[in-house]
Write an enzyme that holds these catalytic residues in place. Structure first.
Site, PDB file in Angstrom:
ATOM      1  NE  ARG A 138      18.148 -77.538  -9.973  1.00 12.53           N
ATOM      2  CZ  ARG A 138      17.479 -77.076 -11.037  1.00 12.53           C
ATOM      3  NH1 ARG A 138      16.968 -75.867 -11.025  1.00 12.53           N
ATOM      4  NH2 ARG A 138      17.356 -77.821 -12.096  1.00 12.53           N
ATOM      5  CE  LYS A 160      29.379 -87.136   7.398  1.00 11.59           C
ATOM      6  NZ  LYS A 160      30.000 -88.354   7.930  1.00 11.59           N
ATOM      7  CD  GLU A 202      26.741 -91.855  17.650  1.00 12.93           C
ATOM      8  OE1 GLU A 202      27.931 -91.508  17.529  1.00 12.93           O
ATOM      9  OE2 GLU A 202      26.133 -92.497  16.763  1.00 12.93           O
ATOM     10  CE  LYS A 244      28.674 -84.088  13.732  1.00 16.46           C
ATOM     11  NZ  LYS A 244      27.668 -85.062  13.426  1.00 16.46           N
ATOM     12  CD  GLU A 254      33.368 -88.496   6.685  1.00 13.23           C
ATOM     13  OE1 GLU A 254      32.416 -88.103   7.368  1.00 13.23           O
ATOM     14  OE2 GLU A 254      33.471 -89.645   6.248  1.00 13.23           O
ATOM     15  NE  ARG A 259      30.967 -84.457   9.314  1.00 13.10           N
ATOM     16  CZ  ARG A 259      29.942 -83.680   9.091  1.00 13.10           C
ATOM     17  NH1 ARG A 259      30.088 -82.561   8.443  1.00 13.10           N
ATOM     18  NH2 ARG A 259      28.734 -84.012   9.510  1.00 13.10           N
ATOM     19  CG  ASN A 263      32.196 -91.979  10.253  1.00  7.34           C
ATOM     20  OD1 ASN A 263      30.974 -91.997  10.343  1.00  7.34           O
ATOM     21  ND2 ASN A 263      32.845 -91.092   9.522  1.00  7.34           N
ATOM     22  CG  HIS A 266      29.501 -94.623  13.167  1.00  4.89           C
ATOM     23  ND1 HIS A 266      30.082 -94.366  14.394  1.00  4.89           N
ATOM     24  CD2 HIS A 266      28.351 -93.898  13.147  1.00  4.89           C
ATOM     25  CE1 HIS A 266      29.318 -93.509  15.065  1.00  4.89           C
ATOM     26  NE2 HIS A 266      28.279 -93.208  14.336  1.00  4.89           N
ATOM     27  CG  HIS A 270      26.657 -97.636   9.428  1.00  5.94           C
ATOM     28  ND1 HIS A 270      27.383 -96.706   8.722  1.00  5.94           N
ATOM     29  CD2 HIS A 270      25.939 -96.929  10.327  1.00  5.94           C
ATOM     30  CE1 HIS A 270      27.109 -95.493   9.194  1.00  5.94           C
ATOM     31  NE2 HIS A 270      26.245 -95.610  10.166  1.00  5.94           N
ATOM     32  CG  HIS A 284      22.819 -95.027  14.590  1.00  7.46           C
ATOM     33  ND1 HIS A 284      23.506 -95.485  13.495  1.00  7.46           N
ATOM     34  CD2 HIS A 284      23.530 -93.971  15.068  1.00  7.46           C
ATOM     35  CE1 HIS A 284      24.574 -94.738  13.295  1.00  7.46           C
ATOM     36  NE2 HIS A 284      24.611 -93.806  14.243  1.00  7.46           N
TER      37      HIS A 284
HETATM   38  N1  NAD Z   1      23.584 -86.815  10.267  1.00  9.69           N
HETATM   39  C1  NAD Z   1      24.463 -87.250  11.138  1.00  9.69           C
HETATM   40  O1  NAD Z   1      25.560 -86.695  11.268  1.00  9.69           O
HETATM   41  C2  NAD Z   1      24.110 -88.423  12.006  1.00  9.69           C
HETATM   42  C3  NAD Z   1      24.908 -88.744  13.104  1.00  9.69           C
HETATM   43  C4  NAD Z   1      24.521 -89.779  13.931  1.00  9.69           C
HETATM   44  C5  NAD Z   1      23.348 -90.493  13.649  1.00  9.69           C
HETATM   45  N2  NAD Z   1      22.614 -90.176  12.570  1.00  9.69           N
HETATM   46  C6  NAD Z   1      21.378 -90.886  12.265  1.00  9.69           C
HETATM   47  O2  NAD Z   1      20.454 -90.682  13.328  1.00  9.69           O
HETATM   48  C7  NAD Z   1      19.512 -91.750  13.302  1.00  9.69           C
HETATM   49  C8  NAD Z   1      19.213 -92.191  14.710  1.00  9.69           C
HETATM   50  O3  NAD Z   1      18.649 -91.113  15.405  1.00  9.69           O
HETATM   51  P1  NAD Z   1      17.903 -91.312  16.806  1.00  9.69           P
HETATM   52  O4  NAD Z   1      18.671 -92.248  17.632  1.00  9.69           O
HETATM   53  O5  NAD Z   1      17.600 -89.970  17.310  1.00  9.69           O
HETATM   54  O6  NAD Z   1      16.587 -92.121  16.405  1.00  9.69           O
HETATM   55  P2  NAD Z   1      15.103 -91.686  16.002  1.00  9.69           P
HETATM   56  O7  NAD Z   1      15.063 -90.432  15.275  1.00  9.69           O
HETATM   57  O8  NAD Z   1      14.510 -92.888  15.364  1.00  9.69           O
HETATM   58  O9  NAD Z   1      14.392 -91.473  17.415  1.00  9.69           O
HETATM   59  C9  NAD Z   1      14.292 -92.553  18.279  1.00  9.69           C
HETATM   60  C10 NAD Z   1      12.873 -92.772  18.796  1.00  9.69           C
HETATM   61  O10 NAD Z   1      12.626 -91.856  19.841  1.00  9.69           O
HETATM   62  C11 NAD Z   1      11.384 -91.179  19.628  1.00  9.69           C
HETATM   63  N3  NAD Z   1      11.575 -89.851  20.186  1.00  9.69           N
HETATM   64  C12 NAD Z   1      12.368 -88.870  19.701  1.00  9.69           C
HETATM   65  N4  NAD Z   1      12.411 -87.852  20.561  1.00  9.69           N
HETATM   66  C13 NAD Z   1      11.614 -88.179  21.599  1.00  9.69           C
HETATM   67  C14 NAD Z   1      11.279 -87.530  22.812  1.00  9.69           C
HETATM   68  N5  NAD Z   1      11.801 -86.371  23.161  1.00  9.69           N
HETATM   69  N6  NAD Z   1      10.412 -88.147  23.654  1.00  9.69           N
HETATM   70  C15 NAD Z   1       9.901 -89.364  23.327  1.00  9.69           C
HETATM   71  N7  NAD Z   1      10.210 -90.040  22.214  1.00  9.69           N
HETATM   72  C16 NAD Z   1      11.066 -89.444  21.362  1.00  9.69           C
HETATM   73  C17 NAD Z   1      11.181 -91.225  18.139  1.00  9.69           C
HETATM   74  O11 NAD Z   1       9.824 -91.145  17.827  1.00  9.69           O
HETATM   75  C18 NAD Z   1      11.777 -92.577  17.773  1.00  9.69           C
HETATM   76  O12 NAD Z   1      10.806 -93.574  17.964  1.00  9.69           O
HETATM   77  C19 NAD Z   1      20.108 -92.825  12.437  1.00  9.69           C
HETATM   78  O13 NAD Z   1      19.404 -92.895  11.233  1.00  9.69           O
HETATM   79  C20 NAD Z   1      21.526 -92.371  12.178  1.00  9.69           C
HETATM   80  O14 NAD Z   1      22.024 -92.800  10.940  1.00  9.69           O
HETATM   81  C21 NAD Z   1      22.968 -89.150  11.744  1.00  9.69           C
END
Ligand code: NAD
Length: 390
Positions: A138, A160, A202, A244, A254, A259, A263, A266, A270, A284
């Site tokens: 929990r 999030k 972003e 942010k 949101e 907030r 998006n 997005h 998506h 993404h």
């Molecule tokens: N929670 C939120 O508010 C929010 C906001 C925006 C995006 N997201 C989510 O974030 C995700 C995308 O995140 P992302 O773009 O970071 O992708 P990711 O986490 O898949 O990382 C991208 C790639 O880079 C590699 N990597 C990460 N750090 C590294 C480093 N320092 N050196 C070498 N390789 C590295 C990882 O292994 C992976 O293969 C999506 O699922 C999206 O929905 C969430």
């Protein structure tokens, strides 16, 4: 919102200071720490003692190989018992099956309410780790240690958490704030260039939705951004996190209209990610980059922004090297009408859709976004047609 920092953005080039920003929300206030080398002594940025606690360090296999041992050793040196949790790199790991496996691994290691989860990785690890932390027994404390630019500027801040489903992205999740966000800018040196660029999309979003001056700053420094200049990166991270943090502090869950502006692009993005299949072909941030141009097209058709504004944004995209077309994303569709219908259908399944239709974030001008929930289906489909035929 306090965006006065934009004016100071050039001033502290020589300072070695670690920057700190506060996120002030009901779900738990915390600091974002930004600087070089922070992952060498992460304990300095965690607001409680780890001695005697069980700490789970979640990473994907790429990040773990680069930074896992360093972080684990520092945490162990604080007298904590540390277990590493691993997933494969990439979007596919934000899944029910990984969530179940990791929950069982934590339970097998006797996770308790005072255990801590560290999400060391990109947005995938951050979203999955936050979701695990919010649900296991929990809810336990968690710390974000983001390692991609996208995670630095967006996913690690704001609480999030999510996993993906067959019906769409991020459809199962929680709002659950971390206790600290530790951004070590040095990790960008190992990030693949495509992942870096996905994060820049972003960053640009903040300029488009809330901050014309920041947008202009990005225009001025487009070539340094394209070259991944470390100083400019740190400024981009700080300014994006400030935006942010301000937005999340006003509208944690949101509900009050601010907030949702994060998006921009997005809902389109998506749907494109879902069509591409989460297999790494379309990242993404890349999907969001094109999605933001789609939202800009909608804004232009409504007369909110001019064709000159659209050209200006596209010029910035070109100067930085961001994808602009579906072709740039490697998506090609022969049957236009089937694809338009499919993308629109997926957009209806997005979280931003209500029983009244889709809530679109569009621009009222560069540097200001608004929500429009009254757009006709054909109006949106025309934009999709335009991009598919481009
Ligand atoms: N929670 C939120 O508010 C929010 C906001 C925006 C995006 N997201 C989510 O974030 C995700 C995308 O995140 P992302 O773009 O970071 O992708 P990711 O986490 O898949 O990382 C991208 C790639 O880079 C590699 N990597 C990460 N750090 C590294 C480093 N320092 N050196 C070498 N390789 C590295 C990882 O292994 C992976 O293969 C999506 O699922 C999206 O929905 C969430």
């Amino acid at each position: 919102m306090d965006f006065d920092n934009v004016q100071d953005i050039h001033s502290d080039k020589d300072s070695e200071n670690i920057k700190r920003l506060a996120v002030d929300v009901k779900g738990g206030s915390y600091d974002i720490h930004i600087g070089a080398g922070l992952l060498h002594t992460p304990e300095d940025y965690i607001p409680y003692k780890l001695e005697g606690r069980t700490v789970f360090v979640l990473s994907d296999r790429n990040v773990s190989g680069l930074y896992g041992d360093m972080v684990t050793a520092s945490i162990e040196a604080q007298g904590a018992t540390v277990y590493q949790l691993l997933v494969d790199g990439g979007e596919k790991s934000k899944s029910f099956s990984d969530f179940e496996r990791l929950s069982n691994e934590m339970l097998a290691k006797k996770v308790t309410r005072d255990s801590v989860l560290i999400a060391l990785g990109g947005g995938v690890v951050g979203d999955l780790g936050g979701f695990l932390a919010s649900t296991i027994v929990r809810g336990i404390s968690y710390i974000q240690m983001p390692t991609t630019l996208l995670a630095h500027v967006d996913s690690s801040v704001g609480g999030k958490t999510a996993i993906n489903t067959q019906y769409g992205k991020n459809l199962v999740g929680t709002f659950y704030q971390p206790d600290s966000v530790i951004i070590d800018v040095d990790v960008l040196s190992t990030l693949p260039p495509r992942e870096y660029m996905a994060g820049v999309a972003e960053v640009l979003k903040y300029g488009l939705i809330v901050d014309l001056e920041f947008f202009e700053y990005l225009e001025t420094h487009a070539s340094d951004i394209a070259k991944q200049d470390p100083y400019i990166c740190e400024q981009m991270i700080y300014q994006s996190c400030a935006a942010k943090a301000a937005i999340v502090s006003m509208d944690e869950k949101e509900t009050s209209g601010q907030r949702i502006l994060l998006n921009l692009g997005h809902t389109f993005g998506h749907a494109l990610e879902l069509i591409a299949g989460y297999n790494g072909d379309v990242l993404h941030g890349e999907a969001v980059a094109v999605g933001m141009l789609m939202a800009l097209d909608v804004s232009c058709k409504l007369g909110n922004v001019s064709e000159g504004d659209v050209a200006r944004v596209r010029e910035l995209y070109a100067n930085i090297g961001l994808p602009q077309t579906l072709d740039d994303l490697g998506l090609a569709f022969s049957d236009v009408e089937t694809m338009v219908a499919r993308i629109y259908e997926l957009m209806l399944g997005d979280k931003k859709a209500t029983r009244h239709g889709i809530k679109f974030v569009i621009l009222s001008k560069i540097g200001q976004a608004v929500v429009n929930a009254d757009l006709e289906e054909e109006f949106i489909k025309d934009t999709l047609r335009y991009f598919i035929q481009q």
